[in-house]
Design an enzyme around this catalytic site. Structure first.
Site, PDB file in Angstrom:
ATOM      1  N   HIS A 177       0.228 -11.896   1.218  1.00 21.99           N
ATOM      2  CA  HIS A 177      -0.843 -11.135   0.560  1.00 21.99           C
ATOM      3  C   HIS A 177      -1.525 -11.930  -0.557  1.00 21.99           C
ATOM      4  CE1 HIS A 177      -1.731  -6.552   0.012  1.00 21.99           C
ATOM      5  NE2 HIS A 177      -2.820  -7.248  -0.120  1.00 21.99           N
ATOM      6  N   TYR A 180       0.839  -1.197   0.000  1.00 19.83           N
ATOM      7  CA  TYR A 180       0.000   0.000   0.000  1.00 19.83           C
ATOM      8  C   TYR A 180       0.874   1.247   0.000  1.00 19.83           C
ATOM      9  CZ  TYR A 180      -3.548  -3.404   1.566  1.00 19.83           C
ATOM     10  OH  TYR A 180      -4.374  -4.500   1.696  1.00 19.83           O
ATOM     11  N   SER A 210     -12.660  -5.394   2.495  1.00 21.16           N
ATOM     12  CA  SER A 210     -13.655  -4.668   1.685  1.00 21.16           C
ATOM     13  C   SER A 210     -15.087  -5.059   2.072  1.00 21.16           C
ATOM     14  CB  SER A 210     -13.413  -4.889   0.184  1.00 21.16           C
ATOM     15  OG  SER A 210     -12.119  -4.474  -0.192  1.00 21.16           O
ATOM     16  N   PRO A 211     -15.398  -5.054   3.373  1.00 27.47           N
ATOM     17  CA  PRO A 211     -16.748  -5.480   3.799  1.00 27.47           C
ATOM     18  C   PRO A 211     -17.834  -4.496   3.370  1.00 27.47           C
ATOM     19  CG  PRO A 211     -15.565  -4.535   5.652  1.00 27.47           C
ATOM     20  CD  PRO A 211     -14.572  -4.626   4.523  1.00 27.47           C
ATOM     21  N   LEU A 212     -17.417  -3.292   2.972  1.00 25.81           N
ATOM     22  CA  LEU A 212     -18.381  -2.306   2.463  1.00 25.81           C
ATOM     23  C   LEU A 212     -18.339  -2.248   0.937  1.00 25.81           C
ATOM     24  CD1 LEU A 212     -17.679   0.484   5.121  1.00 25.81           C
ATOM     25  CD2 LEU A 212     -19.741  -0.947   4.947  1.00 25.81           C
ATOM     26  N   GLY A 213     -17.825  -3.308   0.326  1.00 25.48           N
ATOM     27  CA  GLY A 213     -17.763  -3.339  -1.142  1.00 25.48           C
ATOM     28  C   GLY A 213     -16.984  -2.158  -1.695  1.00 25.48           C
ATOM     29  N   ARG A 214     -15.845  -1.858  -1.044  1.00 27.38           N
ATOM     30  CA  ARG A 214     -14.977  -0.731  -1.442  1.00 27.38           C
ATOM     31  C   ARG A 214     -15.763   0.582  -1.431  1.00 27.38           C
ATOM     32  NH1 ARG A 214     -10.080  -2.748  -3.385  1.00 27.38           N
ATOM     33  NH2 ARG A 214     -10.107  -4.985  -3.769  1.00 27.38           N
ATOM     34  N   GLY A 215     -16.739   0.649  -0.546  1.00 25.76           N
ATOM     35  CA  GLY A 215     -17.520   1.877  -0.383  1.00 25.76           C
ATOM     36  C   GLY A 215     -18.843   1.847  -1.127  1.00 25.76           C
ATOM     37  N   PHE A 216     -19.002   0.936  -2.085  1.00 25.87           N
ATOM     38  CA  PHE A 216     -20.228   0.935  -2.903  1.00 25.87           C
ATOM     39  C   PHE A 216     -21.465   0.626  -2.050  1.00 25.87           C
ATOM     40  CE2 PHE A 216     -23.303  -0.138  -6.108  1.00 25.87           C
ATOM     41  CZ  PHE A 216     -22.974   0.699  -7.163  1.00 25.87           C
TER      42      PHE A 216
END
Ligand SMILES: NC(=O)c1ccc[n+]([C@@H]2O[C@H](COP(=O)([O-])OP(=O)(O)OC[C@H]3O[C@@H](n4cnc5c(N)ncnc54)[C@H](OP(=O)(O)O)[C@@H]3O)[C@@H](O)[C@H]2O)c1
Length: 333
Positions: free
Chosen positions: A128, A59, A208-214
C-alpha cells in the site's frame, strides 16, 4: 486515442476489466455505509463485466475485506481480486497511519487477507505504501515468495516513485502500480511513473479517478460532506480551495454537456484515454453510480477534447494538496 469501447485491458500479464471497482468507501471514509447496497453494487459490477475489485486490509480496518469476501463467495471465478497491505492503522486514533514493508509483516498480512476474503489465492497483492526503512528489494522479495507459495498471482505497489518501481521490477515482475490519477492529480505524468509503466509493461491502476467524488460535481459546499466524512480533512475540500476547485469542475461540466455525457463520465473517459495500460478504479457503494461509471467506457475522448480539457483544467490547476500533511509524508517512496 485509445479505443475506449474495449472492455478489457492488460494489467501486466493479466487481462482485467478496463474499469475496476474501488470498494473502500463501502466500509469507511465517505459517509454512511450500507452493506446490502454495497454487496448489490459488487454483484452488479460483476454482471456488467467489471471484474477488478480493489480493497485493502487498512479499509475498515479489515471490515472491507470481509465485506468483499462475502460478496464474492459464490462467484469467485468472475473476479480479479486486488488487495493491499502495509498501511498500519493506530487502534487509538484511526487518522494516524504508519507504514510497514518488512517481509515478515507482509507475509503475515497476506494470510490475514486470505482468511478475511475467504479465498485460496489473491490475484493482485499490493504494497500500500513503500516503507522507507526497508529496501524495496526486501519488501518485493517477500511478495515474490507469496507468488511462489501460490498465495498470490501478481504483485503491485502503490504510490511508489519511478526509481523504486524500476528496482522493484528488477527483483520480480511487477503487475501494476496503483496511484492517485485524475484531472486534479496529474503527478504520475510529471514524475515519470506513467512513462516507466509504459516502458516496462507494467499496468497502472488509477485510484480516486473522480477526485474522491469532487469531480462529479455532487459537492457544492463543504457542508455537503457528512460530519465524519474523511474528505473534511482533505485540503482540496477545505477553505477557499473548495470554491476554486468547484469553478474548475463547472468548466468540466460544460465540456461534458457539449459531449452529451456527465462530468464524472468525462473525468473517467479522460483517465482511460491516457494509455491502454491505465485502468481507473472509481469507487462507489451504489448501483446507480456504478452503472453511470461503466457507461464512461462508451465515451470517446479525442485529441481536441484533451486540448479543451487541458485549457480549462491544466495539470497543476487544483488548489490544495491531495492529502493532509501527515499523509503526504508517506507518499512517493
Ligand atoms: N492506494 C491507495 O492509497 C488508495 C487511496 C484511495 C483510494 N484507493 C482505491 O481507489 C478506489 C477509488 O477511489 P476513491 O473511492 O477514493 O475515489 P473516487 O473513485 O475518485 O470517488 C469516489 C466518490 O465518488 C462518488 N461517486 C462515484 N461515482 C459517482 C457518480 N457517477 N456520480 C456521483 N458520485 C459518484 C462516490 O460516492 P458514493 O460513496 O456515494 O458511492 C464516492 O464518494 C477506492 O475505493 C480504493 O479501492 C486507493
Amino acid at each position: 486515442m485509445a479505443n475506449q469501447t474495449t472492455k478489457t485491458r492488460k494489467l501486466g500479464k493479466f487481462d482485467v476489466s478496463a474499469l475496476g471497482l474501488g470498494c473502500m468507501g463501502m466500509s469507511e471514509f465517505y459517509g454512511a455505509t450500507d452493506e446490502v447496497e454495497s454487496i448489490a453494487t459488487i454483484h452488479r459490477a460483476l454482471e456488467l463485466g467489471v471484474s477488478l475489485l480493489d480493497t485493502a486490509d487498512a479499509y475498515g480496518p479489515h471490515t472491507n475485506e470481509v465485506l468483499v469476501g462475502r460478496a464474492i463467495k459464490d462467484r469467485r471465478d468472475k473476479v480479479f481480486l486486488a488487495t493491499k497491505c502495509g498501511i498500519v492503522r493506530d487502534p487509538n486514533d484511526p487518522n494516524v497511519r504508519g507504514v510497514n514493508g518488512r517481509p515478515e509483516y507482509i507475509k503475515a498480512s497476506c494470510d490475514g487477507s486470505l482468511k478475511r476474503l475467504g479465498v485460496d489465492v489473491i490475484d493482485l497483492y499490493q504494497l500500500h505504501r513503500v516503507d522507507p526503512k526497508v529496501p524495496i528489494e526486501e519488501s518485493v522479495g517477500a511478495l515474490a515468495d507469496l507468488v511462489k507459495a501460490g498465495k498470490v498471482r501478481g504483485i503491485g505497489l502503490s504510490e511508489a516513485n519511478a526509481q523504486t518501481l524500476r528496482r522493484a521490477h528488477e527483483t520480480h515482475p511487477i503487475t501494476s502500480i496503483q496511484s492517485e490519477y485524475s484531472l486534479w492529480t496529474r503527478d504520475p505524468e510529471e514524475d515519470e511513473v506513467l512513462a516507466t509503466c509504459k516502458e516496462l509493461g507494467i499496468g497502472f491502476l488509477a485510484y480516486s479517478p473522480l477526485g474522491r467524488g469532487f469531480l462529479t460535481g455532487q459537492f457544492k459546499r463543504f457542508e455537503d460532506l457528512e460530519p465524519d466524512d474523511y474528505r473534511r480533512h482533505n485540503p482540496r475540500f477545505q477553505g477557499e480551495n473548495f470554491q476554486k476547485n468547484l469553478d474548475l469542475v463547472t468548466q468540466i461540466e460544460g465540456l461534458a454537456k457539449e459531449k452529451g455525457c456527465t462530468a464524472s463520465q468525462l473525468a473517467l473517459a479522460w483517465v482511460l484515454s491516457r494509455g491502454d495500460f491505465v485502468v481507473p478504479i472509481p469507487g462507489t457503494k451504489r448501483r446507480k453510480y456504478l452503472e453511470q461509471n461503466v457507461a464512461a467506457l462508451e465515451v470517446t475522448v479525442t485529441a481536441e477534447d484533451v486540448k479543451a480539457i487541458d485549457a480549462v483544467f491544466p495539470p497543476s490547476a487544483a488548489s490544495g494538496q491531495r492529502y493532509a500533511p501527515h499523509m503526504m509524508a508517506i507518499l512517493r517512496g
